[in-house]
Design a protein around this motif. Structure first.
Motif, short mmCIF file in Angstrom:
data_model
loop_
_atom_site.label_atom_id
_atom_site.label_comp_id
_atom_site.label_asym_id
_atom_site.label_seq_id
_atom_site.Cartn_x
_atom_site.Cartn_y
_atom_site.Cartn_z
N GLU A 138 0.83 -1.21 0.00
CA GLU A 138 0.00 0.00 0.00
C GLU A 138 0.87 1.26 0.00
O GLU A 138 0.61 2.21 -0.74
CB GLU A 138 -0.92 -0.01 1.22
N ALA A 139 1.92 1.25 0.82
CA ALA A 139 2.83 2.39 0.88
C ALA A 139 3.58 2.56 -0.44
O ALA A 139 3.80 3.69 -0.90
CB ALA A 139 3.82 2.19 2.03
N TYR A 140 3.98 1.45 -1.04
CA TYR A 140 4.72 1.48 -2.31
C TYR A 140 3.88 2.15 -3.41
O TYR A 140 4.36 3.01 -4.15
CB TYR A 140 5.08 0.05 -2.72
N ILE A 141 2.61 1.75 -3.50
CA ILE A 141 1.72 2.31 -4.52
C ILE A 141 1.46 3.79 -4.24
O ILE A 141 1.43 4.61 -5.17
CB ILE A 141 0.40 1.52 -4.56
N ILE A 195 1.00 6.03 3.04
CA ILE A 195 2.42 5.71 3.22
C ILE A 195 2.73 5.41 4.68
O ILE A 195 3.43 4.45 5.00
CB ILE A 195 3.31 6.86 2.70
N VAL A 196 2.17 6.21 5.59
CA VAL A 196 2.51 6.04 7.01
C VAL A 196 1.85 4.81 7.63
O VAL A 196 2.15 4.48 8.78
CB VAL A 196 2.13 7.29 7.84
N THR A 197 0.98 4.11 6.88
CA THR A 197 0.43 2.86 7.42
C THR A 197 1.55 1.86 7.70
O THR A 197 1.42 1.00 8.57
CB THR A 197 -0.56 2.21 6.43
N VAL A 198 2.65 1.99 6.95
CA VAL A 198 3.76 1.08 7.15
C VAL A 198 4.52 1.44 8.43
O VAL A 198 5.27 0.62 8.97
CB VAL A 198 4.70 1.12 5.92
N LEU A 199 4.32 2.64 8.94
CA LEU A 199 4.95 3.08 10.21
C LEU A 199 4.00 2.81 11.37
O LEU A 199 4.29 2.01 12.25
CB LEU A 199 5.30 4.56 10.13
N SER A 200 2.86 3.49 11.37
CA SER A 200 1.83 3.28 12.40
C SER A 200 0.57 4.04 12.00
O SER A 200 0.65 5.23 11.63
CB SER A 200 2.32 3.77 13.76
N THR A 201 -0.57 3.37 12.09
CA THR A 201 -1.83 4.04 11.75
C THR A 201 -2.24 5.06 12.82
O THR A 201 -3.16 5.83 12.62
CB THR A 201 -2.95 3.01 11.56
#
Length: 381
Positions: A103-106, A159-165
């Motif tokens: 998701e972050a990549y896209i 993008i920040v979903t890969v860090l923390s929602t």
């Protein structure tokens, strides 16, 4: 005359530098994209002039192509890009990404392509000194910088979903005064969608706990079945085990809800109360666990009764197969929730660096483009 010739030459050079993109356009653009692009071009042209309209549609198109190319690299089918006048452009994914990293990549590909889209304007500005190129640099940077704001559905939020929602909540809090000050419909819309996305994530966290309790109940029911299976398939051996187990469980639940004596009807009444989110999540989880436990035992009992009396003739109709299928369904959903946002510390650091670097580069180009426009105004004045 020389200035006009230089301007036309610069425009031709700019288009020539984008010839490779023309190939991409021919391959990826659908009729709906082309038509919505023309409508948007006309709408912007009426209000801001054709030069700015062409530049804006071009910037939006390249940004969306970034998402489309990245999605296809991840094997995700998308809808064509659709332009919406005074709102921007969107593409829709026909399926969800497999995990937060995809998701972050896209999401990251959009602003990255957006950065590349206005880079040719830099040498054109130095060659012609035309402030139009400064406008394209500054506005192109601002457009993609805005998309990096950490609120879903903007690219930054995904993008920040890969860090923390949890960052979504911070973004929403920051967005409130900005939305009030700006007052535009698009800011209000972004806030509403962002709030609903954050709430959906909160519900996912609750669902994960709920599925964990459901799996525990199914394991408990399976243990009871094994006790019966080891001795005899007859209901007479199953019923005392079930009855005692359920009786102990209901009395325990009654005590947890503050009831002095076990009262089935009163217990149901208490459990149907309205629950305040966060504050009463624990009680709500107990209610849902109880409801699922009653349903699971009731279904298991019906299967066992039919099976023990010889009313079922197929292997898949046995209570053991029902349990396996139910456990498989719950486990599949639980695993997806547990692993979707799972990212290593190293990956989080790399994504954070990439995100901040892109924000920093775009901020620098925005400031520079703004300075070019300010300088041109001073010269004209």
């Amino acid at each position: 005359m020389k200035k006009k010739t230089a301007g036309i030459g610069a425009a031709l050079l700019f288009l020539a530098s984008k010839f490779k993109w023309l190939v991409v356009v021919l391959k990826l653009t659908k009729l709906s994209t082309f038509i919505s692009m023309l409508i948007t071009l006309g709408a912007y042209g009426l209000f801001f002039g054709w030069k700015f309209a062409v530049a804006l549609v071009y910037l939006l198109f390249v940004h969306e192509m970034g998402h489309l190319v990245a999605a296809r690299k991840k094997g995700i089918a998308t809808s064509p890009a659709i332009f919406i006048p005074f709102m921007g452009a969107v593409i829709g994914m026909k399926e969800l990404p497999k995990n937060a990293k995809d998701e972050a990549y896209i999401a990251f590909a959009g602003p990255l392509f957006g950065l590349l889209s206005f880079l040719p304007a830099i040498p054109l500005y130095f060659w012609t000194k035309d402030p139009l190129w400064g406008l394209i640099i500054g506005f192109g940077a601002l457009l993609n910088l805005f998309n990096l704001f950490p609120v879903s559905p903007l690219d930054g939020g995904r993008i920040v979903t890969v860090l923390s929602t949890k960052i979504w909540l911070i973004g929403l809090i920051v967005l409130i005064p900005w939305m009030i000050y700006d007052g535009s419909a698009i800011m209000i819309l972004i806030f509403i969608i962002g709030l609903s996305t954050w709430w959906a994530r909160i519900k996912e966290l609750y669902e994960q706990k709920q599925l964990e309790t459901e799996l525990a109940v199914l394991n408990e029911v399976e243990e009871v079945f094994h006790e019966v299976d080891d001795k005899s398939p007859y209901l007479s051996l199953y019923e005392p085990i079930r009855s005692e187990l359920m009786r102990r469980h209901l009395i325990q639940k009654a005590e947890e809800f503050g009831q002095k004596e076990f009262d089935y009807n009163q217990l149901l009444y208490v459990m149907k109360k309205r629950y305040i989110p966060f504050k009463d999540d624990k009680k709500k989880l107990q209610r849902d666990e109880y409801a699922y436990r009653v349903s699971a035992y009731s279904t298991a009992k019906n299967f066992l009764r039919q099976w023990s009396l010889g009313l079922t003739y197929w292997e898949e109709d046995t209570p053991f197969n029902w349990l396996d299928k139910e456990k498989e369904k719950v486990t599949e959903r639980l695993t997806k929730l547990q692993t979707y946002y799972l990212t290593s510390t190293k990956e989080k650091i790399l994504w954070l660096i990439a995100y901040l670097a892109l924000v920093g580069i775009l901020t620098g180009f925005y400031v520079w483009g703004h300075d070019i426009l300010e300088s041109s105004r001073l010269l004209v004045g």
